[in-house]
Design a protein around this motif. Structure first.
Motif, PDB file in Angstrom:
ATOM      1  N   VAL A  18      43.999  41.768  32.344  1.00  0.00           N
ATOM      2  CA  VAL A  18      42.508  42.351  33.210  1.00  0.00           C
ATOM      3  C   VAL A  18      41.170  41.661  32.744  1.00  0.00           C
ATOM      4  CG1 VAL A  18      41.419  44.855  32.969  1.00  0.00           C
ATOM      5  CG2 VAL A  18      44.478  44.642  33.281  1.00  0.00           C
ATOM      6  N   PRO A  33      39.496  46.280  37.450  1.00  0.00           N
ATOM      7  CA  PRO A  33      40.939  47.051  36.497  1.00  0.00           C
ATOM      8  C   PRO A  33      40.763  47.409  35.243  1.00  0.00           C
ATOM      9  CG  PRO A  33      40.100  44.394  37.279  1.00  0.00           C
ATOM     10  CD  PRO A  33      39.123  45.685  37.893  1.00  0.00           C
ATOM     11  N   TYR A  67      43.623  45.283  43.926  1.00  0.00           N
ATOM     12  CA  TYR A  67      44.047  44.633  42.680  1.00  0.00           C
ATOM     13  C   TYR A  67      45.778  44.066  43.085  1.00  0.00           C
ATOM     14  CZ  TYR A  67      41.053  47.897  40.576  1.00  0.00           C
ATOM     15  OH  TYR A  67      40.173  48.053  39.809  1.00  0.00           O
ATOM     16  N   LEU A  73      47.484  40.495  38.900  1.00  0.00           N
ATOM     17  CA  LEU A  73      47.263  42.273  39.122  1.00  0.00           C
ATOM     18  C   LEU A  73      48.672  42.200  40.225  1.00  0.00           C
ATOM     19  CD1 LEU A  73      43.475  43.033  38.896  1.00  0.00           C
ATOM     20  CD2 LEU A  73      45.131  42.923  36.455  1.00  0.00           C
TER      21      LEU A  73
END
Length: 96
Positions: A18, A33, A67, A73
């Protein structure tokens, strides 16, 4: 104890990913994120999503396609636990 160690390693790996992909500039105000870190235990582990997790998930719901396209991700967005968390938080699973 082994499961706890695995969860800690998984959470650290999640946060590292992240941090590497956190957007910069104008997008940082909307799609970030890092805002989903309260959901890490529910997405990576088997914990129930917290109220803070659901609040953040709802704030970031418009970012899920972004994402999901990010190779770092995508595995979390598309995972069975990721989908369970979205469902529990009443966030539509993205169809991008």
């Amino acid at each position: 104890m082994k499961n706890l160690a695995q969860l800690v390693v998984a959470l650290l790996a999640f946060w590292a990913v992240v941090l590497m992909v956190a957007p910069a500039g104008a997008e940082a105000a909307t799609c970030n994120p890092l805002q989903l870190t309260p959901c890490a235990g529910a997405i990576i582990g088997n914990a129930a999503p917290t109220a803070v997790c659901c609040s953040r998930m709802n704030e970031q719901r418009l970012c899920m396609c972004q994402y999901g396209r990010d190779p770092n991700l995508k595995q979390y967005v598309d995972s069975p636990n990721g989908k369970k968390v979205m469902a529990a938080c009443k966030v539509p699973v993205p169809s991008c």
